[in-house]
Design an enzyme around this catalytic site. Sequence first.
Site, PDB file in Angstrom:
ATOM      1  N   PHE A  27      28.017  37.957  46.309  1.00 56.93           N
ATOM      2  CA  PHE A  27      27.654  37.492  47.504  1.00 56.93           C
ATOM      3  C   PHE A  27      28.692  37.593  48.497  1.00 56.93           C
ATOM      4  O   PHE A  27      28.635  38.130  49.547  1.00 56.93           O
ATOM      5  CB  PHE A  27      27.089  36.057  47.349  1.00 56.93           C
ATOM      6  CG  PHE A  27      27.052  35.140  48.469  1.00 56.93           C
ATOM      7  CD1 PHE A  27      26.519  35.474  49.847  1.00 56.93           C
ATOM      8  CD2 PHE A  27      27.570  33.918  48.487  1.00 56.93           C
ATOM      9  CE1 PHE A  27      26.559  34.522  50.666  1.00 56.93           C
ATOM     10  CE2 PHE A  27      27.441  32.870  49.390  1.00 56.93           C
ATOM     11  CZ  PHE A  27      27.069  33.440  50.707  1.00 56.93           C
ATOM     12  N   THR A  51      26.583  39.568  37.788  1.00 58.41           N
ATOM     13  CA  THR A  51      25.867  38.758  38.605  1.00 58.41           C
ATOM     14  C   THR A  51      25.880  39.198  40.070  1.00 58.41           C
ATOM     15  O   THR A  51      25.098  38.937  40.892  1.00 58.41           O
ATOM     16  CB  THR A  51      26.582  37.383  38.617  1.00 58.41           C
ATOM     17  OG1 THR A  51      27.976  37.717  39.027  1.00 58.41           O
ATOM     18  CG2 THR A  51      26.577  36.537  37.482  1.00 58.41           C
ATOM     19  N   GLY A  52      26.897  40.151  40.304  1.00 55.93           N
ATOM     20  CA  GLY A  52      26.674  41.203  41.444  1.00 55.93           C
ATOM     21  C   GLY A  52      25.243  41.932  41.336  1.00 55.93           C
ATOM     22  O   GLY A  52      24.812  42.208  40.494  1.00 55.93           O
ATOM     23  N   LEU A  77      43.101  47.997  34.149  1.00 54.28           N
ATOM     24  CA  LEU A  77      42.401  48.327  35.537  1.00 54.28           C
ATOM     25  C   LEU A  77      43.649  49.559  35.960  1.00 54.28           C
ATOM     26  O   LEU A  77      44.707  49.287  36.003  1.00 54.28           O
ATOM     27  CB  LEU A  77      42.963  47.359  36.792  1.00 54.28           C
ATOM     28  CG  LEU A  77      41.698  46.215  36.659  1.00 54.28           C
ATOM     29  CD1 LEU A  77      42.018  45.265  37.988  1.00 54.28           C
ATOM     30  CD2 LEU A  77      40.345  46.590  36.833  1.00 54.28           C
ATOM     31  N   SER A  91      33.827  36.927  39.475  1.00 56.34           N
ATOM     32  CA  SER A  91      33.435  35.722  38.546  1.00 56.34           C
ATOM     33  C   SER A  91      32.190  35.321  38.774  1.00 56.34           C
ATOM     34  O   SER A  91      31.639  35.264  39.866  1.00 56.34           O
ATOM     35  CB  SER A  91      34.552  34.690  38.859  1.00 56.34           C
ATOM     36  OG  SER A  91      33.954  33.649  38.175  1.00 56.34           O
ATOM     37  N   GLY A 118      48.687  42.241  38.020  1.00 59.80           N
ATOM     38  CA  GLY A 118      49.435  43.264  37.366  1.00 59.80           C
ATOM     39  C   GLY A 118      49.258  44.441  38.392  1.00 59.80           C
ATOM     40  O   GLY A 118      50.293  44.971  38.778  1.00 59.80           O
ATOM     41  N   TYR A 161      34.486  27.338  33.857  1.00 59.68           N
ATOM     42  CA  TYR A 161      34.634  27.789  35.273  1.00 59.68           C
ATOM     43  C   TYR A 161      35.846  27.128  35.898  1.00 59.68           C
ATOM     44  O   TYR A 161      36.920  27.765  36.371  1.00 59.68           O
ATOM     45  CB  TYR A 161      33.676  27.650  36.586  1.00 59.68           C
ATOM     46  CG  TYR A 161      33.596  28.315  37.526  1.00 59.68           C
ATOM     47  CD1 TYR A 161      33.790  29.366  37.821  1.00 59.68           C
ATOM     48  CD2 TYR A 161      33.584  27.165  38.753  1.00 59.68           C
ATOM     49  CE1 TYR A 161      33.744  30.064  39.184  1.00 59.68           C
ATOM     50  CE2 TYR A 161      33.823  27.816  40.177  1.00 59.68           C
ATOM     51  CZ  TYR A 161      33.792  29.238  40.160  1.00 59.68           C
ATOM     52  OH  TYR A 161      33.994  29.628  41.447  1.00 59.68           O
ATOM     53  N   TYR A 175      53.334  34.571  39.122  1.00 55.53           N
ATOM     54  CA  TYR A 175      53.372  36.106  39.671  1.00 55.53           C
ATOM     55  C   TYR A 175      54.390  36.054  40.912  1.00 55.53           C
ATOM     56  O   TYR A 175      54.823  36.867  41.335  1.00 55.53           O
ATOM     57  CB  TYR A 175      52.093  36.861  39.798  1.00 55.53           C
ATOM     58  CG  TYR A 175      51.999  37.945  38.627  1.00 55.53           C
ATOM     59  CD1 TYR A 175      51.390  37.068  37.412  1.00 55.53           C
ATOM     60  CD2 TYR A 175      52.046  39.007  38.627  1.00 55.53           C
ATOM     61  CE1 TYR A 175      51.487  37.928  36.158  1.00 55.53           C
ATOM     62  CE2 TYR A 175      51.841  40.050  37.637  1.00 55.53           C
ATOM     63  CZ  TYR A 175      51.694  39.241  36.145  1.00 55.53           C
ATOM     64  OH  TYR A 175      51.228  39.911  35.169  1.00 55.53           O
TER      65      TYR A 175
END
Length: 331
Positions: A27, A51-52, A77, A91, A118, A161, A175
């Site tokens: 969303f 969920t997307g 990644l 998420s 990262g 969550y 970070y």
Amino acid sequence: MNQEKTLIQKTNASGQPVSLVTGGAGFLGSHLSDRLLAEGHRVIALDNLITGSVANIEHLSGNPHYEFIKCDVTKYLFVPGPVDYIFHFASPASPMDYLELPIQTLKVGALGTHNALGLAKEKGATFLLASTSETYGDPLVHPQTEDYWGNVNPIGPRGVYDEAKRFAEAITMAYHRYHDVDTKIVRIFNTYGPRMRLKDGRVVPAFIGQALEGQPLTVFGDGGQTRSFCYVADLIEGIFRLSRHETHDPVNIGNPGEMTILQFAEKILNKIQTKAEIEFRELPEDDPKVRQPDITRAKTLLDWEPQVDFDEGITKTIDYFRGILGVAEKG
Ligand code: UDP
């Protein structure tokens, strides 16, 4: 107030900023991608589609400045080429979803955030974390200011969550402090608008869908708990401004217009002509009793406040769900 000195637009040798959006088919991720494209960015969207939905990004297929990669950001990644901004939005975000996907929710908040940070460090990218008003849990301070540390039950059903996002904020600040990554944290309050999932269990699509289908509106508890609803275009504007601001402190973005869930149900029944009635159901465990953002920081730093009033936003949202359900307007 002059914002020019603090609003920074980064770019790379190509002259076109590159933004990576995790949760890009969700969303918020899909609306954010639209905005970044409109600002002239190249957008790389990552999503594992749990969920997307591809329907949220179908309109971007064939856009030469847009690329969608189906992947799980909790795994390592690899993204070739320059990246100037990373927006970490992946998420599950509705209580129903994260109750059904507790481990994935914890993993994307922890491992996914670690991987995205990262990548930001590797690329020298600005990193923006989509955090949440849930970091305040069932708040004992009202309205919620960013310096409130929250009231979260770590072992309750919502803890998966809330604690994942709290960890995500902690690792984002680590970070920033340890690796000097340029980080931002937005605490997103209840947001609504087109592209929410009809059956994601959240109160806005739930009540609109129920009213359009002539089903009873399922109010949990006595409906006395409050929420404050922000229209998606306002939220995206706030996030875009934050991405270009130098602050590293969390910033609440949401609409301070607070109402009870029962009032919200009545507003929906007023907007949609229906025979539907209200049906009371058991209140879920740890459901926050109140929620309202204090947006002083966003106003001061970003010169931002919501522009879309509830009536306008909810009308657009109802029209969207009418289209999804194929329900014509009455009268
Ligand atoms: N809620 C409700 N009926 C529904 C769905 C939600 O009364 O069918 C209530 C829920 O208990 C909560 C509020 O509406 O108090 C907002 O719930 P939502 O799932 O949208 O998000 P939350 O703000 O709790 O994360």
